[in-house]
Each structure stands twice: as structure tokens, then as C-alpha cells.
Design a protein around this motif. Structure first.
Motif, PDB file in Angstrom:
ATOM      1  N   ILE A  80      32.378  46.746  40.631  1.00 21.01           N
ATOM      2  CA  ILE A  80      31.803  46.938  39.298  1.00 21.01           C
ATOM      3  C   ILE A  80      32.423  45.963  38.301  1.00 21.01           C
ATOM      4  O   ILE A  80      33.639  45.808  38.254  1.00 21.01           O
ATOM      5  N   PHE A  82      32.354  45.686  34.281  1.00 18.69           N
ATOM      6  CA  PHE A  82      31.899  46.431  33.111  1.00 18.69           C
ATOM      7  C   PHE A  82      31.472  45.510  31.974  1.00 18.69           C
ATOM      8  O   PHE A  82      31.822  44.340  31.931  1.00 18.69           O
ATOM      9  N   GLU A  84      32.525  45.830  28.848  1.00 16.51           N
ATOM     10  CA  GLU A  84      33.754  45.420  28.172  1.00 16.51           C
ATOM     11  C   GLU A  84      34.814  45.148  29.224  1.00 16.51           C
ATOM     12  O   GLU A  84      34.892  45.857  30.206  1.00 16.51           O
ATOM     13  N   PRO A  85      35.628  44.117  29.009  1.00 18.47           N
ATOM     14  CA  PRO A  85      36.621  43.775  30.026  1.00 18.47           C
ATOM     15  C   PRO A  85      37.533  44.959  30.325  1.00 18.47           C
ATOM     16  O   PRO A  85      37.927  45.688  29.436  1.00 18.47           O
ATOM     17  N   SER A  86      37.842  45.162  31.594  1.00 19.22           N
ATOM     18  CA  SER A  86      38.740  46.263  31.952  1.00 19.22           C
ATOM     19  C   SER A  86      39.898  45.712  32.767  1.00 19.22           C
ATOM     20  O   SER A  86      40.394  46.358  33.663  1.00 19.22           O
ATOM     21  N   LEU A  87      40.303  44.485  32.430  1.00 16.07           N
ATOM     22  CA  LEU A  87      41.443  43.891  33.120  1.00 16.07           C
ATOM     23  C   LEU A  87      42.727  44.408  32.505  1.00 16.07           C
ATOM     24  O   LEU A  87      42.737  44.871  31.372  1.00 16.07           O
ATOM     25  N   ASP A  88      43.793  44.310  33.266  1.00 18.40           N
ATOM     26  CA  ASP A  88      45.090  44.706  32.739  1.00 18.40           C
ATOM     27  C   ASP A  88      45.711  43.496  32.057  1.00 18.40           C
ATOM     28  O   ASP A  88      46.166  42.570  32.703  1.00 18.40           O
ATOM     29  N   LEU A  90      48.430  42.991  30.570  1.00 19.31           N
ATOM     30  CA  LEU A  90      49.861  42.738  30.693  1.00 19.31           C
ATOM     31  C   LEU A  90      50.210  42.106  32.032  1.00 19.31           C
ATOM     32  O   LEU A  90      51.338  41.670  32.240  1.00 19.31           O
ATOM     33  N   LEU A  91      49.246  42.089  32.951  1.00 21.71           N
ATOM     34  CA  LEU A  91      49.499  41.548  34.291  1.00 21.71           C
ATOM     35  C   LEU A  91      48.908  40.149  34.419  1.00 21.71           C
ATOM     36  O   LEU A  91      48.027  39.762  33.660  1.00 21.71           O
ATOM     37  N   THR A  92      49.406  39.394  35.403  1.00 22.15           N
ATOM     38  CA  THR A  92      48.813  38.083  35.673  1.00 22.15           C
ATOM     39  C   THR A  92      47.510  38.278  36.441  1.00 22.15           C
ATOM     40  O   THR A  92      47.205  39.378  36.910  1.00 22.15           O
ATOM     41  N   GLU A  95      48.298  39.446  39.903  1.00 21.44           N
ATOM     42  CA  GLU A  95      48.749  40.846  39.945  1.00 21.44           C
ATOM     43  C   GLU A  95      47.587  41.814  39.759  1.00 21.44           C
ATOM     44  O   GLU A  95      47.522  42.861  40.407  1.00 21.44           O
ATOM     45  N   VAL A  99      46.985  44.599  42.621  1.00 24.52           N
ATOM     46  CA  VAL A  99      46.929  46.043  42.365  1.00 24.52           C
ATOM     47  C   VAL A  99      45.577  46.597  42.829  1.00 24.52           C
ATOM     48  O   VAL A  99      45.494  47.650  43.464  1.00 24.52           O
ATOM     49  N   HIS A 100      44.519  45.842  42.550  1.00 24.63           N
ATOM     50  CA  HIS A 100      43.182  46.266  42.979  1.00 24.63           C
ATOM     51  C   HIS A 100      43.116  46.417  44.508  1.00 24.63           C
ATOM     52  O   HIS A 100      42.569  47.383  45.023  1.00 24.63           O
ATOM     53  N   LYS A 133      46.237  38.207  29.187  1.00 23.87           N
ATOM     54  CA  LYS A 133      46.130  38.191  27.730  1.00 23.87           C
ATOM     55  C   LYS A 133      45.773  36.795  27.210  1.00 23.87           C
ATOM     56  O   LYS A 133      45.108  36.652  26.196  1.00 23.87           O
ATOM     57  N   ARG A 147      37.554  40.237  40.948  1.00 24.09           N
ATOM     58  CA  ARG A 147      38.130  41.535  41.281  1.00 24.09           C
ATOM     59  C   ARG A 147      37.070  42.465  41.874  1.00 24.09           C
ATOM     60  O   ARG A 147      37.324  43.171  42.848  1.00 24.09           O
TER      61      ARG A 147
END
Lengths: 305, 254
Positions: A80, A82, A84-88, A90-92, A95, A99-100, A133, A147
Motif C-alpha cells: 500500500i 498512502f 499522505e506519506p507514512s514513512l518514518d 527519523l529513520l534512513t 532502515e 523494519v518493513h 526527513k 517499500r
């Protein structure tokens, strides 16, 4: 073979009926677009198919599994992206993908190879150790697509994948989607309210408005259904007589313009001109925009809330 | 495939939390400063003329300060969930093939990790300047710290799960964190004539964390340590159960 089949899906939010009975079939390996104005029910339908929302009634089979009974199985089979972005943040980039891969239970050595492969595919490998970021909107969208594809899903859902991107980034994303569809052998379902996007990417377009699917076909067939060429005229027009011409498919007025749709306008231009005193005139190939306008009687922006 | 609990999901979230903990050093720094100020400024200043039950004031509050750090860090950690919700990172986890129970355990253990690291830093500093502790004491402190932190992280996460705006944050600090701290024996032993104050301190589960830590470090306690431990375990169970239920109700769509 149909990878998705929905059975009369209805969704009510309090007293608003967002979906009024959606029954569609989506073939494996196609790019399927849901085209409609904001508030038409596109995101609601996608949310139900991705098991985020429960339908009020009706159900769907995704890869043979029922969305309400086996949501976790369905989730493993879909990716999926989305609106609106749903990336983390604070992570590279790396990363985020790592995590995914654990979330989706991928085996570690395979996941690491696959992350490298997929980052190269969306041209972000050089930026893999940068914190998200610092990424631009287009880069974030690409990373999200990467992802969404990481766990080799059978279906990729893209909710307004190019919303808010500049024209160059938009074209870029389109290229990625085309390439991914070819190389990953995946079914892509996207929602959009950009006509050109639906036209350029899709094998099948479903036009949705007010919770109902009004048309569903290939972009070519949709266009053929209402004509082939379109003539836009400003000025005097003898509508009665033009209507009588047998090659005319339809004629209607949009603000100060008269729109004539036909299979062969250029060929019969002399005959049409007899009934016109144009201030300005324009002939063009019909676009999905015109199809939409013809079907709903309104431009998509006018329906947007 | 198990629908209730997925170890890979818990692992993924813990890894994420550890990366964030290491990367966001400001969070660590800001949460360790106030316990140190309490311990050294208030502790030292009141040392000269205050003794409680034959302990110097600084010794007396050292267990309380370790507990204070667990309390403040863990509650704030839970509230970061509001941030996750606001900036949509949580969505990625909510649509992953993992249950809300796994999400809860990942989040809670991620919070416990940060809180234990901070606790170790405080113990080391305290060990040098305040009170020499044996390895067994340190081991027991960490065990109690893990359980207390799990319990308080659950409280924070449950608030994070039901709160939508960041503005709620300050409210929680004033109306929950500080009262829990002040009604807990951390800075002084509550021996009030007011039944209400005694009552509040007794229903405050954090009181028992402080009391066990003080028993371990100073061999002094207001309650029977076994009784305190029992209350602590029961509270942790109840609070985690409530939080899991609240997690199941987190709506992805805003």
C-alpha cells in the motif's frame, strides 16, 4: 483470472452513504484506475480492499481470500502507498525498508538483497543511508513505492500516487509504475483524480462518483463510446441543424463553449462549418476528461469539494 | 499463521524504537537532567538538616529519583504515540500483517529499553557520588525497573492511543505524572493525617515501585515488599490488558 472480486460493497459513515454497492472484478496483472472527484468514494473503497476499514455490508475476495475473514493473509499479499506519506522520518531509507521487511516476516539475507535491488530500481540506492526527513516529496513517494513492493506483494495499491508532486516528478512516478508492472508481474490499483494519469497508465479505468461506479472499460473503449474527436466552438451555432447531421454523436454546452463530439469531425468539417459563425474554434482528439464530462455532466474540478 | 501474536512484528517495532532512541539523543539528555537536579541540588541542599529514619536525605531520595526517571521517561514515551499518529508513521504498522497485541508489546518493550538505559546511567552516577551498590542490588533494581517501566509505559501508551492532539500532552504531565510522583513516597514518606492523601498514595501503583526500590537499596520500606511486588505485578497486567484493548480500537483513518 480475477485477482480481486468485490460483491456489492456498501459503506455508511453515520448517515452518509460513501459506497452504494460496488461490484467489480479486477484481472491479474492489469493496472486498474479508480477515477473520480474528491469524496467520490475512491479512498473508502481502497481502505476496505486493504482491510483498513470494514464494509457495512458486502465483501471482496483478494487472491481467493475474504477480506473480512482473513485480513492478515490479505495484508501479506498487498502493498500500500498512502495518499499522505507514512514513512518514518527519523529513520534512513534503508532502515525504513529493513523494519518493513521484519514486519512482513521476510527472511533476513533475502530481505537485504531485495532492499538493495528495490532501492536501485527507484534510484535511491545512493541515498540509502540518509534520513528520510531530508528527502523531497518525489523521493519520499518513490521510497514508499519501493517499500510497498519490498515483500513481493501480488497487488500494489496506490492512493493518489502523484498528488502534490511537480510535473517532472509526476512523469517520473508514472515511469516507475509502468516499469514495476512489467518487471514485478504485479497488479496495480490506483486512485486518481488526474485524467491524464488514468489515461496514460491504466489498462482499465473505472469512473466512480457519489459511491457508484458509472463506467468501467479500457481508456480507449471509454473514449470510443462517446466519439473520437471533439470540436469546441465559441460564438453562434445552429444547434438544431447540427443535430440532424448523422455523423454527430452528441452536442452540449459548457459555459460559453459548445462542444460537438463525433467520430469524424475533421473529415466533415465543411459541413459543420455551414451552421457556425465561430469566434474561436478548436478540434482535438477526445480525452478521458471529455468522457468524464459527458458521463457526469460536470468537470472533475467542479465535483471536487 | 497465528493471528494473535507475531514475534517478528514485536521485533520490528523494538528495532525501530532502539534506532530512534539512539538517534534522538536530545530525548535522553532532556529526561535525565531533571532527576539529576533533584538528586544533587535538592538532595544535597536538604542533606544538612533533614534525615528520614536515620538516612541522609540524599540517600533517602536516591531510590525515589531512580523511580522518578522511570515514571517521567515512560509516560512521555507513551505519549510519543500521538506524534507517530500525527505524522502517519503508525499507519505503516497498522496495515502490516501484525496484530495490535504485537504492536503493543513492540511499543512497550521499546519504551522499557530506553528507560532501562537511562536507569543504568543514573545508577552509575549515583553509585559514584551518592551510594555504593552491590551487583545483586543493581540486578534487582533493574528487574523492578523493567516491570515498573512496562506498567507506566502502558499508562502512557493508553493515553497516546486515545488522544488526538499534542496539546493533551501538557495536561497529562500536570494532572497525571506530577501527582503520581508527589503521591508516591519518592521525595518524602507520606505520613499525613489526611486520609485522602494517604488513600491516594495507596491506590497509586507507582508508590509500590518506589517502595520496593527503597527496600532493595536502603533496606527500608513502608509496606511489606512482597505485598508491594504483588500489587506491582497485578497493576502491570491490568494496565497492559486495558492498553491492548485500546490499541485494538485505534482507527487508521483520521
Amino acid at each position: 483470472m480475477d485477482i480481486i472480486e468485490t460483491f456489492d460493497i456498501k459503506k455508511k459513515f453515520k448517515d452518509v452513504e460513501a459506497l452504494k454497492g460496488i461490484s467489480i472484478k479486477i484481472k491479474e496483472g492489469e493496472v486498474f484506475s479508480l477515477l473520480g472527484p474528491n469524496g467520490a468514494g475512491k479512498t473508502t473503497l481502497i481502505s476496505i480492499l486493504t482491510t483498513i476499514l470494514k464494509p457495512t455490508s458486502g465483501t471482496a475476495l483478494i487472491d481467493g481470500f475474504e477480506i473480512t475473514k482473513d485480513p492478515l493473509y490479505v495484508r501479506r499479499k498487498i502493498g500500500i502507498v498512502f495518499q499522505e506519506p507514512s514513512l518514518d522520518d527519523l529513520l534512513t531509507a534503508w532502515e525504513n525498508l529493513y523494519v518493513h521487511s521484519i514486519l512482513y516476516g521476510m527472511e533476513k539475507s533475502y530481505a537485504i538483497k531485495r532492499i538493495e535491488f528495490i532501492l536501485k530500481k527507484v534510484d535511491l540506492y545512493e541515498r540509502k543511508d540518509h534520513i528520510v526527513k531530508t528527502f523531497s516529496g518525489g523521493m519520499k513517494r518513490r521510497l514508499e513505492i519501493a517499500r510497498g513492493l519490498l515483500h513481493t506483494p501480488k497487488i500494489l495499491f496506490l492512493d493518489e500516487p502523484t498528488l502534490g508532486l511537480d510535473p517532472v516528478s509526476r512523469r517520473n512516478i508514472w515511469d516507475y509504475i509502468r516499469q514495476i508492472k512489467k518487471e514485478e508481474n504485479i497488479t496495480v490499483i490506483l486512485t486518481t483524480h488526474y485524467m491524464d494519469e488514468a489515461d496514460s497508465l491504466s489498462d482499465t479505468v473505472a469512473i466512480i462518483n457519489k459511491g457508484v461506479i458509472i463506467e468501467k472499460d479500457t481508456p480507449e473503449n471509454l473514449k470510443k463510446k462517446i466519439g473520437d474527436e471533439i470540436l469546441k466552438v465559441k460564438g453562434y451555432i445552429d444547434i438544431e441543424n447540427i443535430r440532424k447531421l448523422k455523423f454527430i454523436e452528441s452536442i452540449y454546452t459548457d459555459n460559453e463553449y459548445h462542444i460537438i463530439i463525433s467520430k469524424e469531425i475533421t473529415k466533415n468539417l465543411n459541413e459543420i462549418l455551414k451552421f457556425l459563425k465561430p469566434e474561436s474554434i478548436e478540434i482535438k482528439k477526445i480525452s478521458l476528461e471529455d468522457v468524464f464530462l459527458k458521463i457526469t455532466g460536470k468537470k472533475i474540478e467542479e465535483l471536487d469539494e | 499463521m497465528n493471528d494473535i501474536f507475531q514475534l517478528n512484528g514485536v521485533k520490528a517495532i523494538i528495532i525501530r524504537e532502539i534506532i530512534v532512541f539512539i538517534r534522538e539523543k536530545e530525548r535522553l539528555l532532556s529526561s535525565i537532567i531533571s532527576p539529576l537536579l533533584f538528586l544533587f541540588i535538592i538532595g544535597r541542599s536538604l542533606n544538612q538538616n533533614t534525615t528520614i529514619e536515620s538516612y541522609t536525605y540524599q540517600h533517602f531520595i536516591f531510590p525515589g529519583i531512580i523511580a522518578m526517571n522511570i515514571l517521567f521517561t515512560s509516560i512521555r514515551y507513551g505519549l510519543y504515540l500521538i506524534w507517530d499518529k500525527r505524522f502517519d508513521f503508525l499507519k505503516e504498522v497498522l496495515v502490516a500483517p501484525i496484530s495490535r497485541t504485537s504492536l503493543f508489546f513492540g511499543k512497550a518493550l521499546g519504551g522499557v529499553f530506553g528507560s532501562v538505559i537511562e536507569m543504568i546511567i543514573l545508577i552509575i552516577i549515583g553509585n559514584i557520588f551518592v551510594l555504593k551498590l552491590s551487583l545483586i542490588q543493581i540486578f534487582l533494581i533493574i528487574c523492578v525497573g523493567i516491570i515498573s517501566s512496562f506498567m507506566i509505559v502502558s499508562i502512557g501508551l493508553s493515553i497516546g492511543a486515545v488522544t488526538k492532539t499534542i496539546e493533551g500532552f501538557g495536561l497529562v504531565m500536570s494532572f497525571l505524572t506530577w501527582p503520581m510522583f508527589l503521591f508516591s513516597n519518592a521525595l518524602f514518606e507520606i505520613k499525613s493525617s489526611s486520609n485522602l492523601i494517604t488513600f491516594v498514595s495507596k491506590i497509586n501503583p507507582f508508590t509500590y515501585s518506589v517502595d520496593i526500590l527503597r527496600k532493595i537499596m536502603l533496606n527500608y520500606s513502608s509496606f511489606n515488599p512482597l505485598y508491594s511486588f504483588f500489587i506491582l505485578i497485578i497493576s502491570t497486567f491490568i494496565l497492559s490488558y486495558i492498553t491492548i484493548k485500546l490499541f485494538e480500537r485505534i482507527d487508521i483513518q483520521k
